[in-house]
Scaffold this motif. Structure first.
Motif, short mmCIF file in Angstrom:
data_model
loop_
_atom_site.label_atom_id
_atom_site.label_comp_id
_atom_site.label_asym_id
_atom_site.label_seq_id
_atom_site.Cartn_x
_atom_site.Cartn_y
_atom_site.Cartn_z
N ILE A 36 -15.11 3.87 7.71
CA ILE A 36 -14.27 3.57 8.87
C ILE A 36 -13.26 4.69 9.18
O ILE A 36 -12.94 5.50 8.31
N SER A 37 -12.80 4.67 10.39
CA SER A 37 -11.60 5.44 10.73
C SER A 37 -10.68 4.51 11.49
O SER A 37 -10.96 4.13 12.62
N ALA A 38 -9.61 4.12 10.83
CA ALA A 38 -8.66 3.21 11.48
C ALA A 38 -7.99 3.92 12.66
O ALA A 38 -7.67 3.31 13.67
N LEU A 39 -7.84 5.22 12.50
CA LEU A 39 -7.17 6.01 13.53
C LEU A 39 -8.00 6.05 14.81
O LEU A 39 -7.50 5.82 15.91
N LYS A 40 -9.29 6.33 14.67
CA LYS A 40 -10.17 6.47 15.84
C LYS A 40 -10.85 5.15 16.21
O LYS A 40 -11.48 5.04 17.24
N PRO A 80 -2.08 4.33 -3.19
CA PRO A 80 -1.22 4.61 -2.04
C PRO A 80 -1.85 5.66 -1.13
O PRO A 80 -2.56 6.55 -1.60
N ASN A 81 -1.58 5.52 0.18
CA ASN A 81 -1.99 6.53 1.17
C ASN A 81 -3.45 6.52 1.60
O ASN A 81 -3.88 7.39 2.34
N VAL A 82 -4.22 5.56 1.12
CA VAL A 82 -5.63 5.53 1.51
C VAL A 82 -5.81 4.97 2.92
O VAL A 82 -6.89 5.11 3.50
N GLY A 83 -4.76 4.35 3.45
CA GLY A 83 -4.83 3.87 4.83
C GLY A 83 -4.82 2.36 4.99
O GLY A 83 -5.26 1.85 6.02
N LYS A 84 -4.28 1.65 4.02
CA LYS A 84 -4.25 0.18 4.08
C LYS A 84 -3.43 -0.31 5.27
O LYS A 84 -3.90 -1.11 6.08
N SER A 85 -2.19 0.17 5.35
CA SER A 85 -1.32 -0.29 6.43
C SER A 85 -1.87 0.07 7.80
O SER A 85 -1.86 -0.75 8.72
N THR A 86 -2.38 1.28 7.90
CA THR A 86 -2.92 1.73 9.18
C THR A 86 -4.07 0.84 9.63
O THR A 86 -4.15 0.44 10.79
N LEU A 87 -4.94 0.49 8.70
CA LEU A 87 -6.08 -0.37 9.03
C LEU A 87 -5.62 -1.75 9.48
O LEU A 87 -6.07 -2.27 10.51
N THR A 107 -12.37 5.35 4.03
CA THR A 107 -11.47 5.49 5.17
C THR A 107 -11.35 6.94 5.65
O THR A 107 -11.79 7.87 4.98
N LYS A 108 -10.72 7.07 6.80
CA LYS A 108 -10.40 8.38 7.41
C LYS A 108 -11.64 9.25 7.64
O LYS A 108 -11.59 10.46 7.46
N ILE A 109 -12.74 8.63 8.05
CA ILE A 109 -13.97 9.41 8.21
C ILE A 109 -13.90 10.39 9.37
O ILE A 109 -14.76 11.25 9.51
P1 GDP Z 1 -1.35 3.06 2.66
O1 GDP Z 1 -0.36 3.66 1.71
O2 GDP Z 1 -2.64 2.78 1.97
O3 GDP Z 1 -0.83 1.87 3.39
O4 GDP Z 1 -1.69 4.20 3.74
P2 GDP Z 1 -1.16 4.38 5.23
O5 GDP Z 1 -1.79 3.39 6.12
O6 GDP Z 1 0.32 4.40 5.20
O7 GDP Z 1 -1.75 5.81 5.60
C1 GDP Z 1 -1.42 6.99 4.90
C2 GDP Z 1 -1.62 8.19 5.81
O8 GDP Z 1 -2.98 8.33 6.20
C3 GDP Z 1 -0.83 8.09 7.11
O9 GDP Z 1 -0.31 9.35 7.39
C4 GDP Z 1 -1.86 7.69 8.13
O10 GDP Z 1 -1.55 8.14 9.42
C5 GDP Z 1 -3.10 8.36 7.60
N1 GDP Z 1 -4.32 7.65 8.03
C6 GDP Z 1 -4.62 6.34 7.85
N2 GDP Z 1 -5.82 6.04 8.37
C7 GDP Z 1 -6.32 7.18 8.90
C8 GDP Z 1 -7.54 7.53 9.59
O11 GDP Z 1 -8.44 6.70 9.82
N3 GDP Z 1 -7.70 8.84 9.95
C9 GDP Z 1 -6.76 9.78 9.69
N4 GDP Z 1 -7.00 11.03 10.08
N5 GDP Z 1 -5.60 9.48 9.07
C10 GDP Z 1 -5.37 8.22 8.68
#
Ligand code: GDP
Ligand code: MG
Length: 263
Positions: free
Chosen positions: A165-169, A17-24, A136-138
């Motif tokens: 990768i950085s899904a955010l940027k 959880p929280n590694v950024g799956k949904s965000t990506l 993720t989140k580089i």
């Molecule tokens: P999941 O549980 O794997 O689906 O993770 P989420 O996509 O919900 O992301 C968990 C947290 O990490 C959230 O607060 C996102 O905003 C943050 N996050 C995801 N991707 C990135 C990224 O590329 N950069 C940064 N700085 N934060 C990110």
């Protein structure tokens, strides 16, 4: 005109959880769609997003359906049999597996558990599916930290590709898509032709949403066997969306559970 070259594939996304799956996935698909469900059984075959790229100039269409594979971040002996079964099911139907690891947190025990589980599932099922390690989140880490991490995961002998990768940027996402494309099989037609026009798999998403509601409200009464078919989607003049869908259940007595008595 020459025929379009089509590539289609399923991609299973795994990671703690929280590694950024949904965000990506939201970023790649370009919309917020991942149906967030607390009940793992609803995600047995859950499509959480579809990306369609139609490249007229290159004469190609690429369609990727992302499927969720939750809950394999625990050691194998702590996973329930159902969980293992459903994880294997979704892995088996995928063409590529993305294993996401949060680079800003460093490699954690649960990341290693995911990798170990992937290895053992693939070995047991005798299936060869390329696994990509996505760091993720580089945007949150320095290169000096990233490089040894890439080296470390490279030693696990699991990954076909390691992509930061950085899904955010948006960093690394072009590389990710290009690399992904190379691994996708060529097909004669895309799986979601209707949705291809709009670029979004509306029908499938609606089906998944209805399905999710059924499970969320009625998970005790209704077993897996329910199915939803969206038959009609129509935008009315007043701007509302009219949807006609049929819910199939296995037994007659389940019908009134779903639609209510005399429904
Ligand atoms: P999941 O549980 O794997 O689906 O993770 P989420 O996509 O919900 O992301 C968990 C947290 O990490 C959230 O607060 C996102 O905003 C943050 N996050 C995801 N991707 C990135 C990224 O590329 N950069 C940064 N700085 N934060 C990110
Ligand atoms: Mg998520």
């Amino acid at each position: 005109m020459e025929k379009m070259k089509i590539k289609f594939g399923y991609i299973a996304c795994v990671g703690r959880p929280n590694v950024g799956k949904s965000t990506l996935i939201n970023k790649l698909v370009g919309a917020k769609l991942s149906a967030v469900s607390p009940k793992p059984q609803t995600t047995r075959r859950s499509i959480i997003g579809i990306k369609t790229i139609k490249d007229e100039k290159e004469g190609k269409i690429i369609q990727i359906a992302f499927i969720d594979t939750p809950g394999i971040h625990k050691p194998r002996n702590e996973l329930g049999a159902e969980m293992v079964k459903s994880a294997i099911e979704s892995l088996k139907t995928s063409n590529i597996i993305y294993h996401l690891i949060d680079s800003s947190e460093g490699i954690q025990g649960e990341d290693i558990d995911v990798a170990e589980n992937l290895k053992s599932f693939l070995k047991e099922e005798k299936i060869k599916i390329p696994v990509f390690c996505l760091l993720t989140k580089i945007d949150l880490v320095k290169k000096e930290i990233l490089l040894p991490m890439m080296e470390e995961v490279g030693k696990w002998n699991l990954y076909a590709e390691i992509i930061p990768i950085s899904a955010l940027k948006g960093d690394g996402l072009d590389d990710l898509i290009e690399t992904t494309e190379r691994y996708l099989p060529q097909t004669d037609e895309v799986l979601f032709p209707y949705e291809m026009i709009s670029g979004q798999p509306i029908r499938i998403i609606i089906q998944e949403i209805i399905m999710e509601k059924i499970y969320n409200y009625l998970h005790m009464e209704i077993p897996y066997s329910a199915a939803v078919e969206v038959e009609q989607i129509e935008e009315r003049e007043n701007g509302t969306l009219y949807i006609k869908a049929t819910i199939y259940v296995e037994r007659k007595n389940q019908k009134k559970i779903v639609i209510g008595k005399d429904g």
